[in-house]
Scaffold this motif. Structure first.
Motif, PDB file in Angstrom:
ATOM      1  N   GLY A  21      -4.544 -12.881  10.230  1.00 38.79           N
ATOM      2  CA  GLY A  21      -3.094 -12.941  10.386  1.00 38.79           C
ATOM      3  C   GLY A  21      -2.350 -12.192   9.297  1.00 38.79           C
ATOM      4  O   GLY A  21      -1.248 -12.583   8.903  1.00 38.79           O
ATOM      5  N   LEU A  22      -2.934 -11.094   8.810  1.00 41.38           N
ATOM      6  CA  LEU A  22      -2.335 -10.303   7.740  1.00 41.38           C
ATOM      7  C   LEU A  22      -1.614  -9.085   8.304  1.00 41.38           C
ATOM      8  O   LEU A  22      -2.017  -8.557   9.339  1.00 41.38           O
ATOM      9  CB  LEU A  22      -3.420  -9.833   6.766  1.00 41.38           C
ATOM     10  N   PRO A  23      -0.567  -8.609   7.630  1.00 42.71           N
ATOM     11  CA  PRO A  23       0.097  -7.361   8.060  1.00 42.71           C
ATOM     12  C   PRO A  23      -0.904  -6.207   8.050  1.00 42.71           C
ATOM     13  O   PRO A  23      -1.829  -6.182   7.231  1.00 42.71           O
ATOM     14  CB  PRO A  23       1.189  -7.158   7.000  1.00 42.71           C
ATOM     15  N   LYS A  24      -0.710  -5.241   8.933  1.00 41.71           N
ATOM     16  CA  LYS A  24      -1.628  -4.110   9.035  1.00 41.71           C
ATOM     17  C   LYS A  24      -1.673  -3.286   7.748  1.00 41.71           C
ATOM     18  O   LYS A  24      -2.649  -2.583   7.496  1.00 41.71           O
ATOM     19  CB  LYS A  24      -1.227  -3.215  10.207  1.00 41.71           C
ATOM     20  N   THR A  25      -0.582  -3.345   6.961  1.00 39.09           N
ATOM     21  CA  THR A  25      -0.526  -2.543   5.736  1.00 39.09           C
ATOM     22  C   THR A  25      -1.187  -3.225   4.543  1.00 39.09           C
ATOM     23  O   THR A  25      -1.207  -2.679   3.445  1.00 39.09           O
ATOM     24  CB  THR A  25       0.939  -2.242   5.368  1.00 39.09           C
ATOM     25  N   THR A  26      -1.732  -4.419   4.749  1.00 38.36           N
ATOM     26  CA  THR A  26      -2.354  -5.169   3.650  1.00 38.36           C
ATOM     27  C   THR A  26      -3.517  -4.390   3.040  1.00 38.36           C
ATOM     28  O   THR A  26      -4.349  -3.827   3.756  1.00 38.36           O
ATOM     29  CB  THR A  26      -2.875  -6.528   4.145  1.00 38.36           C
ATOM     30  N   ASN A  27      -3.558  -4.335   1.723  1.00 37.36           N
ATOM     31  CA  ASN A  27      -4.725  -3.797   1.031  1.00 37.36           C
ATOM     32  C   ASN A  27      -5.737  -4.935   0.940  1.00 37.36           C
ATOM     33  O   ASN A  27      -5.534  -5.890   0.187  1.00 37.36           O
ATOM     34  CB  ASN A  27      -4.329  -3.301  -0.366  1.00 37.36           C
ATOM     35  N   LEU A  28      -6.812  -4.850   1.695  1.00 32.96           N
ATOM     36  CA  LEU A  28      -7.772  -5.952   1.776  1.00 32.96           C
ATOM     37  C   LEU A  28      -8.391  -6.295   0.431  1.00 32.96           C
ATOM     38  O   LEU A  28      -8.798  -7.433   0.203  1.00 32.96           O
ATOM     39  CB  LEU A  28      -8.875  -5.623   2.794  1.00 32.96           C
ATOM     40  N   ARG A  29      -8.456  -5.341  -0.463  1.00 33.64           N
ATOM     41  CA  ARG A  29      -9.048  -5.622  -1.773  1.00 33.64           C
ATOM     42  C   ARG A  29      -8.219  -6.630  -2.557  1.00 33.64           C
ATOM     43  O   ARG A  29      -8.724  -7.296  -3.453  1.00 33.64           O
ATOM     44  CB  ARG A  29      -9.222  -4.317  -2.556  1.00 33.64           C
ATOM     45  N   ASN A  30      -6.943  -6.723  -2.215  1.00 33.19           N
ATOM     46  CA  ASN A  30      -6.085  -7.675  -2.905  1.00 33.19           C
ATOM     47  C   ASN A  30      -6.203  -9.088  -2.350  1.00 33.19           C
ATOM     48  O   ASN A  30      -5.628 -10.018  -2.912  1.00 33.19           O
ATOM     49  CB  ASN A  30      -4.626  -7.219  -2.846  1.00 33.19           C
TER      50      ASN A  30
ATOM     51  N   ASP B   6       0.813  -1.224   0.000  1.00 31.29           N
ATOM     52  CA  ASP B   6       0.000   0.000   0.000  1.00 31.29           C
ATOM     53  C   ASP B   6       0.842   1.269   0.000  1.00 31.29           C
ATOM     54  O   ASP B   6       0.368   2.337  -0.385  1.00 31.29           O
ATOM     55  CB  ASP B   6      -0.925   0.025   1.218  1.00 31.29           C
ATOM     56  N   ASP B   7       2.085   1.162   0.439  1.00 33.68           N
ATOM     57  CA  ASP B   7       2.981   2.320   0.459  1.00 33.68           C
ATOM     58  C   ASP B   7       3.774   2.448  -0.841  1.00 33.68           C
ATOM     59  O   ASP B   7       4.632   3.319  -0.957  1.00 33.68           O
ATOM     60  CB  ASP B   7       3.951   2.217   1.639  1.00 33.68           C
TER      61      ASP B   7
END
Length: 240
Positions: A180-189, A15-16
């Protein structure tokens, strides 16, 4: 996370906008181009250390903003695109040239790059990509409407979370923690095709509702997003 194609393999960006050096190394390894070369973490500690520091100094950014590691399904080593190009050059001349070409097209917004990826994808993946692109259009339209109706700061996140709670069962932080996903994960992906469709429908309905009712401000617009997503979830008989 967005995915590019290098040597026929996907290379994610987070996302960054940081590029997965891990995926680049795997792509080069699969093509037998990186024999004897260091993996991303070792390269960053040794040969790449000086350049990473140089990029940070030139951009006046701390290392954590241009180089990061994460764990989990989408984990690995991610870095600023300048660092990614330097790593590709270190790995292989062939890989360096291909990565340069891909990133030139990516940075210029060449939409035919996505079309080429879809052409090479399995039917199920091509369908997902189509839904993802449609969702991006719907998201951009909603964001423009929110901005025009006085939404500011965390109001954008509140509107997004109002939709996620109805479609995915929780706010972004809650969904990431549960999966269990990183906080920066784009959920749409990491959404499936149905979830992408419902999210896009919710955003389009919310956009229309906000415009017709001329709702303004963070709370009013978040309430509209919640109402729209709840209606879509009921229509699709979804119980997150």
């Amino acid at each position: 996370m967005k995915a590019l194609q290098v040597c026929g393999k996907p290379v994610k960006t987070n996302d960054d906008g940081l590029v997965s050096l891990t995926d680049m190394f795997k792509a080069g390894k699969a093509a037998n181009l990186v024999q004897g070369k260091q993996d991303p973490s070792n390269w960053a500690r040794r040969d790449g250390r000086h350049f990473i520091g140089f990029v940070g100094a030139q951009l006046n950014m701390s290392e954590r903003h241009i180089y990061a590691t994460s764990r989990g399904k989408s984990g690995g080593t991610y870095a600023h695109w300048q660092i990614a190009l330097a790593y590709a050059k270190y790995l292989s001349d062939v890989l360096h040239m291909e990565v340069n070409e891909v990133f030139a097209r990516y940075k210029s917004g060449d939409v035919t790059l996505a079309a080429e990826i879809a052409d090479k994808a399995a039917p199920k993946d091509a369908e997902w990509l189509a839904r993802r692109v449609q969702g991006t259009v719907a998201r951009n339209q909603l964001t423009s409407t929110l901005a025009a109706h006085g939404v500011a700061g965390k109001g954008f996140a509140d509107c997004t979370n109002a939709i996620y709670k109805n479609i995915l069962g929780g706010k972004k932080s809650e969904v990431c923690a549960a999966r269990g996903l990183p906080k920066t994960t784009n959920l749409r992906n990491v959404m499936n095709s149905d979830q992408l469709i419902m999210t896009a429908m919710s955003e389009l309905v919310a956009k229309k509702r906000i415009e017709v009712k001329n709702q303004r401000g963070n709370q009013a617009c978040a309430d509209s997003c919640d109402h729209a997503a709840h209606s879509v979830a009921q229509l699709m008989n979804v119980r997150p």
